[in-house]
Design a protein around this motif. Structure first.
Motif, mmCIF file in Angstrom:
data_model
loop_
_atom_site.group_PDB
_atom_site.id
_atom_site.type_symbol
_atom_site.label_atom_id
_atom_site.label_comp_id
_atom_site.label_asym_id
_atom_site.label_seq_id
_atom_site.Cartn_x
_atom_site.Cartn_y
_atom_site.Cartn_z
ATOM 1 N N MET A 62 0.849 -1.201 0.000
ATOM 2 C CA MET A 62 0.000 0.000 0.000
ATOM 3 C C MET A 62 0.878 1.242 0.000
ATOM 4 O O MET A 62 1.919 1.285 0.637
ATOM 5 N N SER A 63 0.472 2.275 -0.727
ATOM 6 C CA SER A 63 1.285 3.488 -0.732
ATOM 7 C C SER A 63 0.634 4.540 0.158
ATOM 8 O O SER A 63 -0.488 4.952 -0.088
ATOM 9 N N GLY A 64 1.316 4.884 1.194
ATOM 10 C CA GLY A 64 0.806 5.911 2.117
ATOM 11 C C GLY A 64 1.758 7.075 2.108
ATOM 12 O O GLY A 64 2.636 7.177 1.244
ATOM 13 N N PRO A 65 1.591 7.976 3.057
ATOM 14 C CA PRO A 65 2.513 9.117 3.140
ATOM 15 C C PRO A 65 3.925 8.667 3.487
ATOM 16 O O PRO A 65 4.120 7.584 4.019
ATOM 17 N N ALA A 66 4.886 9.521 3.156
ATOM 18 C CA ALA A 66 6.285 9.197 3.448
ATOM 19 C C ALA A 66 6.690 9.795 4.798
ATOM 20 O O ALA A 66 6.321 10.922 5.114
ATOM 21 N N LEU A 67 7.452 9.008 5.543
ATOM 22 C CA LEU A 67 7.910 9.457 6.866
ATOM 23 C C LEU A 67 9.104 10.402 6.746
ATOM 24 O O LEU A 67 9.895 10.305 5.801
ATOM 25 N N ARG A 68 9.230 11.303 7.739
ATOM 26 C CA ARG A 68 10.469 12.051 7.939
ATOM 27 C C ARG A 68 11.202 11.381 9.095
ATOM 28 O O ARG A 68 10.592 11.029 10.100
ATOM 29 N N LEU A 69 12.508 11.270 8.935
ATOM 30 C CA LEU A 69 13.283 10.482 9.896
ATOM 31 C C LEU A 69 14.195 11.380 10.733
ATOM 32 O O LEU A 69 14.978 12.162 10.190
ATOM 33 N N ALA A 70 14.076 11.245 12.039
ATOM 34 C CA ALA A 70 14.962 11.972 12.951
ATOM 35 C C ALA A 70 15.797 10.962 13.730
ATOM 36 O O ALA A 70 15.390 9.817 13.929
ATOM 37 N N LEU A 71 16.977 11.396 14.134
ATOM 38 C CA LEU A 71 17.892 10.516 14.875
ATOM 39 C C LEU A 71 18.452 11.272 16.082
ATOM 40 O O LEU A 71 18.956 12.382 15.939
ATOM 41 N N VAL B 103 18.261 -0.086 6.531
ATOM 42 C CA VAL B 103 16.902 0.374 6.846
ATOM 43 C C VAL B 103 16.493 1.574 5.996
ATOM 44 O O VAL B 103 15.447 1.565 5.345
ATOM 45 N N LEU B 104 17.322 2.627 5.995
ATOM 46 C CA LEU B 104 16.908 3.835 5.270
ATOM 47 C C LEU B 104 16.801 3.611 3.755
ATOM 48 O O LEU B 104 15.820 4.035 3.134
ATOM 49 N N PRO B 105 17.769 2.892 3.149
ATOM 50 C CA PRO B 105 17.614 2.631 1.706
ATOM 51 C C PRO B 105 16.326 1.871 1.394
ATOM 52 O O PRO B 105 15.645 2.162 0.411
ATOM 53 N N HIS B 106 15.974 0.921 2.245
ATOM 54 C CA HIS B 106 14.732 0.165 2.059
ATOM 55 C C HIS B 106 13.530 1.118 2.027
ATOM 56 O O HIS B 106 12.656 1.026 1.178
ATOM 57 N N LEU B 107 13.513 2.071 2.960
ATOM 58 C CA LEU B 107 12.394 3.024 3.036
ATOM 59 C C LEU B 107 12.394 3.980 1.847
ATOM 60 O O LEU B 107 11.341 4.297 1.288
ATOM 61 N N PHE B 108 13.587 4.442 1.451
ATOM 62 C CA PHE B 108 13.656 5.401 0.338
ATOM 63 C C PHE B 108 13.271 4.726 -0.986
ATOM 64 O O PHE B 108 12.582 5.311 -1.816
ATOM 65 N N GLU B 109 13.696 3.481 -1.153
ATOM 66 C CA GLU B 109 13.352 2.767 -2.391
ATOM 67 C C GLU B 109 11.841 2.660 -2.554
ATOM 68 O O GLU B 109 11.314 2.779 -3.652
ATOM 69 N N ARG B 110 11.162 2.420 -1.469
ATOM 70 C CA ARG B 110 9.701 2.233 -1.520
ATOM 71 C C ARG B 110 8.928 3.535 -1.327
ATOM 72 O O ARG B 110 7.716 3.522 -1.199
ATOM 73 N N ARG B 111 9.642 4.631 -1.246
ATOM 74 C CA ARG B 111 9.024 5.941 -0.974
ATOM 75 C C ARG B 111 8.250 5.918 0.346
ATOM 76 O O ARG B 111 7.226 6.578 0.490
ATOM 77 N N HIS B 112 8.737 5.150 1.290
ATOM 78 C CA HIS B 112 8.144 5.141 2.628
ATOM 79 C C HIS B 112 8.739 6.239 3.497
ATOM 80 O O HIS B 112 8.249 6.501 4.591
#
Lengths: 412, 366
Positions: free
Chosen positions: B1-10, B324-333
């Motif tokens: 499912m395509s939902g909004p994309a998260l912003r990531l803080a560390l 983790v981050l590449p996985h999310l960016f690839e899927r536009r998560h």
């Protein structure tokens, strides 16, 4: 007085220390000049600090004022206002410089020792031992209106507070023994168990009890700068400072008298008389020829005059450590202490002290609301025909003039 | 499912979220406070694609007993990082329980100038009693009193940021005026325990207002841009987020990832021998990178972003960066921040109008 032979000095091999003030907030900055640039853009701070470092300056200074200056209850609008917090800006510059000292002007009246000492320690660690602190005080309730602490410290109390402040700050900086933090990855503890000493201080100004959070820096403590000029201020410097900014850079004999006086005070408190570096404020105007430099000086002086009341106030700033901002930011009645202007020519020859203009070449400046008493005398209006800008190079600093401080060579 | 994309803080304070994290760090303790270490962690996180870095802080040293660790002030570290990065947002933790709001406002506005619009601020509290004797101030006693100090302090800081209109510096050569003084404003703040006059000594920050983060149960929602929401499971996070009443919500997520050398469980167990990783009521993921990516994917429908608290930075940040981050960016998560944009832009937040300029314009229209 003028010295024409550069070798005609008691110690020809003596060396000077040079520091440079980032101008900005004060009456010196010729903001109308296109070369003056932004007074808040971080790129300008970086450029000046890196230029100073490349030029082998010892230190880069930032001033501080904790309330915008006012005239008759209205915000003073003729000079540059608005600048970054000094320690915050210097911490950023620590990342883009390697050698130059980073000196923050920070106030003891409206800070608390644990907080400010820790911020300075942080700057010292991030710069690997390049931090300095120009200790200043404020004695007016007007500035206090910006702080929860509020209130007013009378003149004597602000020095007492500053001295007690330094005592606590030094205890905090010495709170960790050298080598306290482990240098091996498998160590049983991050720091040796008895390496951190609790600091307890109870005095008229401060009642604190805390564990210092940071180890000593490469230089142990930040270097302490101060700009006292009253008897009380000079005594404060003699007891506490590593470096004193002198306002006596305009006349050679006056500068020597100041240095002699300081050395006597150092002896009186049991410190060696060469324990304190003396840095008189000096303005440097550079031209391709002496004539051009003098012409440039006239132009700068004219630009520094804007239509505003002259400041006269008998109780204003007379003996302040450093009232509103930088040590140059003083009331005009102290014209005797205006900086010495040297006009070196780029073609060599010795620097020639220029003749002072009638008020020492200084435009009257307000320092804070308590000074705000205009007299009937007005400075020339900008509508007068101005001398034309006599040269066309862009200035290397933000103001068209570089203000620097240089230590006097020791008199033997 | 395509939902909004998260912003990531560390969160990058110290060696990691665990009080004994330094024991598994890839360096000896004496390197923790070095400028190289501070810059390297920030550069690694920026390269990984985080939108925001936060830096924990407080008057008291972190850890206790043999795990007491030194800590440079968060504002100083943030300024240093701002000058050594170019894209990532930076938000120091600054408590207002005892600090002077006027100084805090100046420091944070300066950070926004230094970073050219990449600064944020995590509002927190000095909850421990000993903090009062560090500051030498009377104890701010109890949760309600601390919340009052945060509320008043944030109000003062925000008022001061607006006390200069954007165009206050006019440089009018003809009239010799550097400022238009009518575009500077006294804030005349009167709170429960103090007053502040203003205006600020630092011009308005590039973003107008920095991005302000905090716990919605501790700071009024209308003073925050981002609510940092707790919750041990998705249902609890969903409930907290929907009740936050802030423009954006970020979930707090504590993480420990499997590495080539040890599983996440083993790494946690190793550190628990020295000190407990106390439960703060947050989501906690101890396991694989793929599992974390799946959890974050689910969080997209609940919150606008997440703040990750890694067990040990030197162990978990490489896994985040590599897997983790590449996985999310690839899927536009999730979204990577772009160069030459402000933190507000990365978060989809508008640049706020100046409260005083708006008031003056209204007055004029009458």
């Amino acid at each position: 007085m003028t010295r024409t032979d550069p070798l005609d000095v008691p110690r020809p091999d003596a060396q000077l220390h040079f520091g440079v003030f980032f101008q900005g907030v004060n009456h010196w900055t010729v903001w109308s000049d296109p070369a003056s640039g932004s007074q808040i853009d971080p790129a300008n701070f970086r450029r000046v600090a890196q230029t100073a470092e490349r030029g082998l300056f010892d230190a880069f200074f930032l001033g501080e004022g904790l309330r915008l200056r006012e005239v008759d209850g209205r915000i003073h609008d003729l000079d540059v206002a608005g600048r970054p917090d000094a320690i915050t800006q210097l911490a950023a510059l620590a990342a883009v410089t390697d050698r130059v000292g980073l000196v923050s002007t920070s106030n003891t009246t409206f800070n608390e020792p644990a907080d400010l000492a820790r911020r300075l320690s942080g700057l010292d660690l991030l710069s690997e031992g390049r931090a300095g602190w120009n200790v200043v005080t404020t004695d007016n309730a007007w500035t206090g209106a910006n702080f929860r602490r509020g209130g007013y410290l009378d003149h004597a109390d602000r020095y007492r507070r500053a001295e007690e402040f330094l005592t606590v700050a030094r205890a905090l900086w010495d709170g960790w023994t050298d080598g306290a933090v482990s240098d091996s990855a498998g160590a049983p503890a991050w720091a040796a168990p008895d390496a951190v000493r609790q600091v307890r201080h109870q005095g008229p100004q401060f009642d604190v009890d805390l564990a210092p959070t940071l180890p000593r820096s490469a230089q142990g403590h930040p270097v302490i700068f101060q700009a006292g000029d009253s008897g009380e201020g000079r005594d404060f410097a003699a007891r506490n400072a590593d470096v004193i900014f002198s306002a006596h850079g305009n006349d050679f004999d006056d500068a020597l008298a100041f240095a002699d006086d300081l050395r006597a005070r150092l002896r009186a408190v049991g410190r060696p008389e060469d324990d304190l570096r003396i840095l008189p404020g000096t303005e440097i105007i550079i031209g391709a020829t002496e004539e051009e430099a003098l012409e440039k000086k006239r132009w700068i002086r004219f630009q520094q005059v804007t239509p505003q009341p002259r400041w006269v106030s008998p109780d204003c700033c007379g003996a302040s450590t450093s009232p509103a901002a930088t040590p140059t930011d003083r009331c005009p009645r102290r014209t005797r202490s205006s900086p010495r202007t040297t006009v070196p020519s780029a073609r060599g020859g010795s620097p020639t002290p220029a003749k002072s203009s009638p008020n020492g070449g200084r435009r009257p400046t307000p320092t804070d609301g308590r000074c705000a008493r205009p007299s009937s005398r007005s400075a020339p209006s900008a509508a007068m025909s101005a001398p034309r800008r006599p040269w066309r190079t862009s200035s290397p600093t933000s103001s068209g003039t570089a203000r620097s401080t240089a230590s006097t060579s020791r008199r033997t | 499912m395509s939902g909004p994309a998260l912003r990531l803080a560390l969160e990058i304070d110290g060696d990691g979220a665990h009080p004994a994290a330094w024991r598994r760090a890839a360096h000896s303790p004496d390197h923790l406070l070095s400028p190289r270490r501070v810059a390297r962690v920030a550069a690694d996180a920026e390269n990984a694609g985080f939108t925001l870095l936060t830096l924990d802080d407080g008057a008291l040293p972190p850890g206790a007993g043999p795990d007491a660790v030194g800590r440079i002030g968060a504002v100083e570290r943030a300024a240093f990082i701002a000058a050594s990065t170019s894209v990532v947002g930076i938000a120091p933790v600054v408590p207002l329980t005892y600090a002077e709001p006027f100084h805090v406002s100046s420091q944070l506005a300066s950070l926004d100038h230094i970073s050219v619009g990449r600064a944020g601020w995590v509002v927190s509290e000095e909850a421990r009693q000993e903090a009062a004797s560090v500051w030498g101030r009377p104890l701010v006693d109890g949760a309600a009193a601390r919340a009052r100090e945060s509320r008043d302090g944030v109000e003062v800081v925000r008022d001061l940021w607006d006390s200069w209109e954007d165009d206050a510096v006019i440089r009018s050569v003809a009239t010799s005026r550097y400022l238009d003084r009518d575009r500077l404003h006294y804030i005349d703040f009167t709170g429960d325990t103090y007053t502040v006059k203003g205006p600020a000594i630092v011009p308005r920050p590039p973003q107008g207002q920095l991005v302000v983060l905090g716990r919605p149960d501790r700071v009024p929602g209308d003073l925050l841009d981002i609510a940092l929401v707790d919750g041990r499971d998705l249902a609890a996070v969903t409930a907290s987020a929907s009740a936050a009443g802030t423009p954006r919500t970020f979930a707090e997520v504590e993480i420990a990832l499997d590495t080539a050398a040890a599983t996440a469980e083993e790494r946690v167990a190793d550190l628990e021998r020295h000190a407990p990783w106390s439960d703060r009521g947050r989501l906690r993921h101890i396991g694989s990178a793929a599992g974390l990516a799946a959890l974050l994917g689910e969080l997209r429908d609940v919150v606008d972003g997440v703040r990750l608290h890694p067990l040990v930075l030197d162990e978990d940040l490489p896994e985040l960066s590599r897997l983790v981050l590449p996985h999310l960016f690839e899927r536009r998560h999730a979204l990577r921040p772009l160069p030459a944009a402000t933190l507000r832009t990365h978060l989809g937040l508008d640049r706020p109008a100046n409260r005083y300029a708006a008031a003056a314009a209204q007055e004029e229209a009458r």
